[in-house]
Design a protein around this motif. Sequence first.
Motif, PDB file in Angstrom:
ATOM      1  N   ASP A 128      31.876 -71.015  43.759  1.00 48.39           N
ATOM      2  CA  ASP A 128      31.841 -71.128  42.292  1.00 48.39           C
ATOM      3  C   ASP A 128      30.477 -70.717  41.749  1.00 48.39           C
ATOM      4  OD1 ASP A 128      34.458 -71.949  42.137  1.00 48.39           O
ATOM      5  OD2 ASP A 128      33.986 -74.064  41.799  1.00 48.39           O
ATOM      6  N   TYR A 129      29.411 -71.094  42.441  1.00 50.03           N
ATOM      7  CA  TYR A 129      28.054 -70.719  42.034  1.00 50.03           C
ATOM      8  C   TYR A 129      27.894 -69.193  42.045  1.00 50.03           C
ATOM      9  CZ  TYR A 129      22.986 -70.076  42.538  1.00 50.03           C
ATOM     10  OH  TYR A 129      21.693 -69.667  42.392  1.00 50.03           O
ATOM     11  N   GLN A 130      28.346 -68.551  43.107  1.00 50.90           N
ATOM     12  CA  GLN A 130      28.236 -67.093  43.206  1.00 50.90           C
ATOM     13  C   GLN A 130      29.070 -66.396  42.137  1.00 50.90           C
ATOM     14  OE1 GLN A 130      29.390 -66.710  47.306  1.00 50.90           O
ATOM     15  NE2 GLN A 130      27.284 -66.974  48.045  1.00 50.90           N
ATOM     16  N   GLU A 131      30.182 -67.011  41.765  1.00 57.90           N
ATOM     17  CA  GLU A 131      31.053 -66.428  40.739  1.00 57.90           C
ATOM     18  C   GLU A 131      30.696 -66.896  39.334  1.00 57.90           C
ATOM     19  OE1 GLU A 131      35.026 -67.403  42.035  1.00 57.90           O
ATOM     20  OE2 GLU A 131      34.812 -66.224  43.872  1.00 57.90           O
ATOM     21  N   ARG A 132      29.593 -67.653  39.222  1.00 65.10           N
ATOM     22  CA  ARG A 132      29.076 -68.158  37.937  1.00 65.10           C
ATOM     23  C   ARG A 132      30.091 -69.055  37.224  1.00 65.10           C
ATOM     24  NH1 ARG A 132      24.420 -66.388  36.335  1.00 65.10           N
ATOM     25  NH2 ARG A 132      24.855 -66.550  34.115  1.00 65.10           N
ATOM     26  N   LYS A 133      30.839 -69.844  38.017  1.00 63.75           N
ATOM     27  CA  LYS A 133      31.826 -70.778  37.475  1.00 63.75           C
ATOM     28  C   LYS A 133      31.296 -72.202  37.422  1.00 63.75           C
ATOM     29  CE  LYS A 133      35.845 -68.267  39.226  1.00 63.75           C
ATOM     30  NZ  LYS A 133      36.985 -68.382  40.150  1.00 63.75           N
ATOM     31  N   GLY A 134      30.160 -72.462  38.065  1.00 72.61           N
ATOM     32  CA  GLY A 134      29.603 -73.804  38.096  1.00 72.61           C
ATOM     33  C   GLY A 134      28.428 -73.872  39.047  1.00 72.61           C
ATOM     34  N   ILE A 135      27.758 -75.006  39.038  1.00 70.33           N
ATOM     35  CA  ILE A 135      26.621 -75.213  39.929  1.00 70.33           C
ATOM     36  C   ILE A 135      26.494 -76.703  40.221  1.00 70.33           C
ATOM     37  CG2 ILE A 135      25.036 -75.188  37.956  1.00 70.33           C
ATOM     38  CD1 ILE A 135      22.892 -74.041  39.864  1.00 70.33           C
ATOM     39  N   LEU A 136      26.386 -77.024  41.500  1.00 65.49           N
ATOM     40  CA  LEU A 136      26.207 -78.420  41.920  1.00 65.49           C
ATOM     41  C   LEU A 136      24.771 -78.612  42.375  1.00 65.49           C
ATOM     42  CD1 LEU A 136      29.258 -78.291  41.686  1.00 65.49           C
ATOM     43  CD2 LEU A 136      29.419 -79.591  43.793  1.00 65.49           C
ATOM     44  N   LEU A 137      24.139 -79.614  41.801  1.00 66.05           N
ATOM     45  CA  LEU A 137      22.738 -79.916  42.074  1.00 66.05           C
ATOM     46  C   LEU A 137      22.620 -81.312  42.664  1.00 66.05           C
ATOM     47  CD1 LEU A 137      21.343 -78.823  38.586  1.00 66.05           C
ATOM     48  CD2 LEU A 137      21.493 -77.410  40.651  1.00 66.05           C
ATOM     49  N   PHE A 154      33.001 -73.505  34.248  1.00 63.80           N
ATOM     50  CA  PHE A 154      32.405 -72.661  33.213  1.00 63.80           C
ATOM     51  C   PHE A 154      33.444 -71.686  32.680  1.00 63.80           C
ATOM     52  CE2 PHE A 154      27.746 -72.774  34.926  1.00 63.80           C
ATOM     53  CZ  PHE A 154      27.708 -74.135  34.716  1.00 63.80           C
ATOM     54  N   VAL A 155      33.480 -71.570  31.367  1.00 60.70           N
ATOM     55  CA  VAL A 155      34.334 -70.607  30.684  1.00 60.70           C
ATOM     56  C   VAL A 155      33.413 -69.796  29.781  1.00 60.70           C
ATOM     57  CG1 VAL A 155      36.264 -70.299  29.081  1.00 60.70           C
ATOM     58  CG2 VAL A 155      36.305 -72.179  30.738  1.00 60.70           C
ATOM     59  N   TYR A 156      33.562 -68.476  29.812  1.00 60.60           N
ATOM     60  CA  TYR A 156      32.706 -67.612  29.008  1.00 60.60           C
ATOM     61  C   TYR A 156      33.498 -67.045  27.837  1.00 60.60           C
ATOM     62  CZ  TYR A 156      29.478 -68.189  32.874  1.00 60.60           C
ATOM     63  OH  TYR A 156      28.647 -68.730  33.817  1.00 60.60           O
ATOM     64  N   GLY A 157      33.071 -65.939  27.300  1.00 61.73           N
ATOM     65  CA  GLY A 157      33.744 -65.344  26.155  1.00 61.73           C
ATOM     66  C   GLY A 157      33.437 -66.142  24.896  1.00 61.73           C
ATOM     67  N   VAL A 158      34.459 -66.401  24.113  1.00 64.15           N
ATOM     68  CA  VAL A 158      34.242 -67.072  22.833  1.00 64.15           C
ATOM     69  C   VAL A 158      34.004 -68.572  22.978  1.00 64.15           C
ATOM     70  CG1 VAL A 158      35.532 -65.350  21.513  1.00 64.15           C
ATOM     71  CG2 VAL A 158      36.726 -67.349  22.416  1.00 64.15           C
ATOM     72  N   PHE A 159      34.213 -69.140  24.173  1.00 66.80           N
ATOM     73  CA  PHE A 159      34.041 -70.576  24.379  1.00 66.80           C
ATOM     74  C   PHE A 159      32.652 -70.917  24.918  1.00 66.80           C
ATOM     75  CE2 PHE A 159      35.838 -74.595  26.577  1.00 66.80           C
ATOM     76  CZ  PHE A 159      35.665 -75.349  25.435  1.00 66.80           C
ATOM     77  N   GLN A 160      32.207 -70.256  25.986  1.00 62.12           N
ATOM     78  CA  GLN A 160      30.901 -70.460  26.609  1.00 62.12           C
ATOM     79  C   GLN A 160      30.603 -71.940  26.825  1.00 62.12           C
ATOM     80  OE1 GLN A 160      29.034 -67.008  24.011  1.00 62.12           O
ATOM     81  NE2 GLN A 160      27.504 -67.929  25.349  1.00 62.12           N
ATOM     82  N   ALA A 162      17.827 -79.941  33.921  1.00 61.91           N
ATOM     83  CA  ALA A 162      19.011 -79.226  34.401  1.00 61.91           C
ATOM     84  C   ALA A 162      19.748 -78.549  33.249  1.00 61.91           C
ATOM     85  CB  ALA A 162      19.943 -80.184  35.145  1.00 61.91           C
ATOM     86  N   ILE A 163      19.831 -79.211  32.120  1.00 61.33           N
ATOM     87  CA  ILE A 163      20.483 -78.615  30.951  1.00 61.33           C
ATOM     88  C   ILE A 163      19.691 -77.395  30.488  1.00 61.33           C
ATOM     89  CG2 ILE A 163      21.024 -79.007  28.510  1.00 61.33           C
ATOM     90  CD1 ILE A 163      21.784 -81.934  29.405  1.00 61.33           C
ATOM     91  N   ASP A 164      18.367 -77.490  30.481  1.00 60.61           N
ATOM     92  CA  ASP A 164      17.537 -76.316  30.146  1.00 60.61           C
ATOM     93  C   ASP A 164      17.820 -75.167  31.113  1.00 60.61           C
ATOM     94  OD1 ASP A 164      16.348 -77.736  28.076  1.00 60.61           O
ATOM     95  OD2 ASP A 164      14.514 -78.176  29.212  1.00 60.61           O
ATOM     96  N   TYR A 165      17.923 -75.506  32.401  1.00 70.12           N
ATOM     97  CA  TYR A 165      18.201 -74.492  33.421  1.00 70.12           C
ATOM     98  C   TYR A 165      19.546 -73.823  33.154  1.00 70.12           C
ATOM     99  CZ  TYR A 165      18.993 -72.380  37.990  1.00 70.12           C
ATOM    100  OH  TYR A 165      19.252 -71.489  38.989  1.00 70.12           O
ATOM    101  N   ILE A 166      20.550 -74.617  32.844  1.00 73.11           N
ATOM    102  CA  ILE A 166      21.892 -74.075  32.566  1.00 73.11           C
ATOM    103  C   ILE A 166      21.857 -73.169  31.344  1.00 73.11           C
ATOM    104  CG2 ILE A 166      24.237 -74.722  31.815  1.00 73.11           C
ATOM    105  CD1 ILE A 166      23.640 -75.082  34.840  1.00 73.11           C
ATOM    106  N   GLN A 167      21.174 -73.592  30.323  1.00 76.71           N
ATOM    107  CA  GLN A 167      21.116 -72.768  29.116  1.00 76.71           C
ATOM    108  C   GLN A 167      20.418 -71.438  29.396  1.00 76.71           C
ATOM    109  OE1 GLN A 167      18.958 -74.312  25.749  1.00 76.71           O
ATOM    110  NE2 GLN A 167      20.097 -73.009  24.344  1.00 76.71           N
TER     111      GLN A 167
END
Length: 188
Positions: free
Chosen positions: A60-69, A88-94, A119-124
């Motif tokens: 999921d991390y490699q596919e940019r669908k999520g990240i576990l820390l 993670f959902v992209y497009g108009v939802f992000q 972590a939220i800063d990192y995600i953004q």
Amino acid sequence: MKLFTTERTDVYLLTADLAPALQVFLLSNRENFAPFEPLRDEHYFTLSSIDERINNSLRDYQERKGILLVFTLKDDQKIVGSINFTNFVYGVFQAGYLGFSVDHACQGKGLMSEALSKAIDYIQQNYNLHRIMANHLPSNIRSSNTLQRLGFKKEGYASSYLKINGSWQDHVLNSLVLPEMTETLDPA
């Protein structure tokens, strides 16, 4: 792989080399986490099961669908908390979902808020999400307070939302709307 540090913590991408430390974290907090999680059988706590979940999360991390820390106290090896950004959902939802847990011995010390804020800063910065959603049981005051400190707003109430500890439970729905980044990132 250490991703960043805070004043008191080191935060890592959850990788296979951390499986034994994650197992210790999960087993030592089994009773503490049980009222807030799905029922867990013995297999869930085995290294083979943990390795499988880590491998899935790395896909999921490699596919940019999520990240576990996971995080430790600064310069320590013992995992004392986990932070999961998923679906993670992209497009108009992000948008994506947030889940978190902290070792029973570290509760009430502000470590989760400290690690989550960074972590939220990192995600953004790295995923350019617009909305992070986090839901909790109505009785989970600690999670509610942590989310409020971080700027999450209550958006609703879902009856019979998730099967937690063997029974369908209501949840409070929260989200954090992040300011739009001036530079857009390609989520691909």
